[in-house]
Motif scaffolding. Sequence first.
Motif, PDB file in Angstrom:
ATOM      1  N   ASP A  92       0.998  -1.051   0.008  1.00  0.00           N
ATOM      2  CA  ASP A  92      -0.059  -0.102   0.065  1.00  0.00           C
ATOM      3  C   ASP A  92       0.964   1.249   0.027  1.00  0.00           C
ATOM      4  O   ASP A  92       1.489   1.315   0.922  1.00  0.00           O
ATOM      5  CB  ASP A  92      -0.698  -0.104   1.114  1.00  0.00           C
ATOM      6  N   ALA A  93       1.084   1.912  -1.058  1.00  0.00           N
ATOM      7  CA  ALA A  93       1.719   3.297  -1.158  1.00  0.00           C
ATOM      8  C   ALA A  93       1.535   4.354  -0.167  1.00  0.00           C
ATOM      9  O   ALA A  93       2.394   4.921   0.016  1.00  0.00           O
ATOM     10  CB  ALA A  93       1.681   3.711  -2.560  1.00  0.00           C
ATOM     11  N   THR A  94       0.240   4.091   0.400  1.00  0.00           N
ATOM     12  CA  THR A  94      -0.023   5.294   1.482  1.00  0.00           C
ATOM     13  C   THR A  94       0.778   4.859   2.756  1.00  0.00           C
ATOM     14  O   THR A  94       0.631   5.611   3.625  1.00  0.00           O
ATOM     15  CB  THR A  94      -1.514   5.346   1.596  1.00  0.00           C
ATOM     16  N   LYS A  95       0.939   3.518   2.981  1.00  0.00           N
ATOM     17  CA  LYS A  95       1.651   3.099   4.294  1.00  0.00           C
ATOM     18  C   LYS A  95       3.192   2.853   4.099  1.00  0.00           C
ATOM     19  O   LYS A  95       3.625   1.873   3.669  1.00  0.00           O
ATOM     20  CB  LYS A  95       1.093   2.045   4.694  1.00  0.00           C
ATOM     21  N   PRO A  96       4.079   3.729   4.504  1.00  0.00           N
ATOM     22  CA  PRO A  96       5.567   3.529   4.493  1.00  0.00           C
ATOM     23  C   PRO A  96       5.917   2.313   5.420  1.00  0.00           C
ATOM     24  O   PRO A  96       5.195   2.395   6.535  1.00  0.00           O
ATOM     25  CB  PRO A  96       6.182   4.907   4.845  1.00  0.00           C
ATOM     26  N   ILE A  97       6.851   1.823   5.037  1.00  0.00           N
ATOM     27  CA  ILE A  97       7.686   1.019   6.236  1.00  0.00           C
ATOM     28  C   ILE A  97       8.813   1.403   6.627  1.00  0.00           C
ATOM     29  O   ILE A  97       9.721   1.843   5.955  1.00  0.00           O
ATOM     30  CB  ILE A  97       7.867  -0.342   5.185  1.00  0.00           C
ATOM     31  N   MET A  98       8.887   1.683   7.844  1.00  0.00           N
ATOM     32  CA  MET A  98       9.783   2.503   8.602  1.00  0.00           C
ATOM     33  C   MET A  98      10.163   3.764   7.895  1.00  0.00           C
ATOM     34  O   MET A  98      11.358   4.274   7.692  1.00  0.00           O
ATOM     35  CB  MET A  98      11.269   1.321   8.715  1.00  0.00           C
ATOM     36  N   GLY A  99       9.125   4.387   7.391  1.00  0.00           N
ATOM     37  CA  GLY A  99       9.377   5.672   6.935  1.00  0.00           C
ATOM     38  C   GLY A  99       9.866   5.830   5.355  1.00  0.00           C
ATOM     39  O   GLY A  99      10.188   6.840   4.959  1.00  0.00           O
ATOM     40  N   ILE A 100       9.814   4.476   4.964  1.00  0.00           N
ATOM     41  CA  ILE A 100      10.487   4.612   3.525  1.00  0.00           C
ATOM     42  C   ILE A 100       9.223   4.028   2.478  1.00  0.00           C
ATOM     43  O   ILE A 100       8.249   3.174   3.068  1.00  0.00           O
ATOM     44  CB  ILE A 100      11.448   3.413   3.510  1.00  0.00           C
TER      45      ILE A 100
END
Length: 190
Positions: free
Chosen positions: A82-90
């Motif tokens: 999901d492009a709206t939910k970053p992983i560790m700010g990335i």
Amino acid sequence: MSSALRPCSKNIRVSQKISRFRTPSRQQSTASKPELTKENLTWPEYLNIRKSKRKWETAVTIPCSILGFVGGIAYFGSLETDATKPIMGIDPLFFYGGCTVGCMGLGYLIGPAIGSAGWRATHRRAMNLIEAKDREFHKRIVKNRVDPTRQSATNPVPDFYGEKIGSLHQYRQWLRDQARFRRKALLPEE
């Protein structure tokens, strides 16, 4: 007929027993004995063995890196993002791309260990000789290598561990490089 011309049954039995010991399998097993009883490797033989080990490690590293990359693509490419939910700010696309490259790097690190294990499995008989020569070679490297604290940006340490040595010529060149480094390190900086 005289007794000297008559075949003795005792002699025939002895010759039959001797002929049983001359089977091809016995002759082949004694042919490989000189390799096992050899007490020492010469330096050119040892350096050729060392070069072949390095080739094995390199040959296995390439497919392991490719497998790691393909495995990373297969795993991280199948995850839903999901492009709206970053992983560790990335951004997830960049994060998963980095993880895929990390899998390739892991394959690159594991490859030499697998290649070395395969090489050792094929050279089991001579491992004692090779390990003894390895210890002697390492002592020579430690004795002749330079002090790395003297390196600078213009004078880097040449092959500190002697990893690239694959022949007597390369060993002599390594010794010359070490001597050149010592001379340059002892010169006063301007």
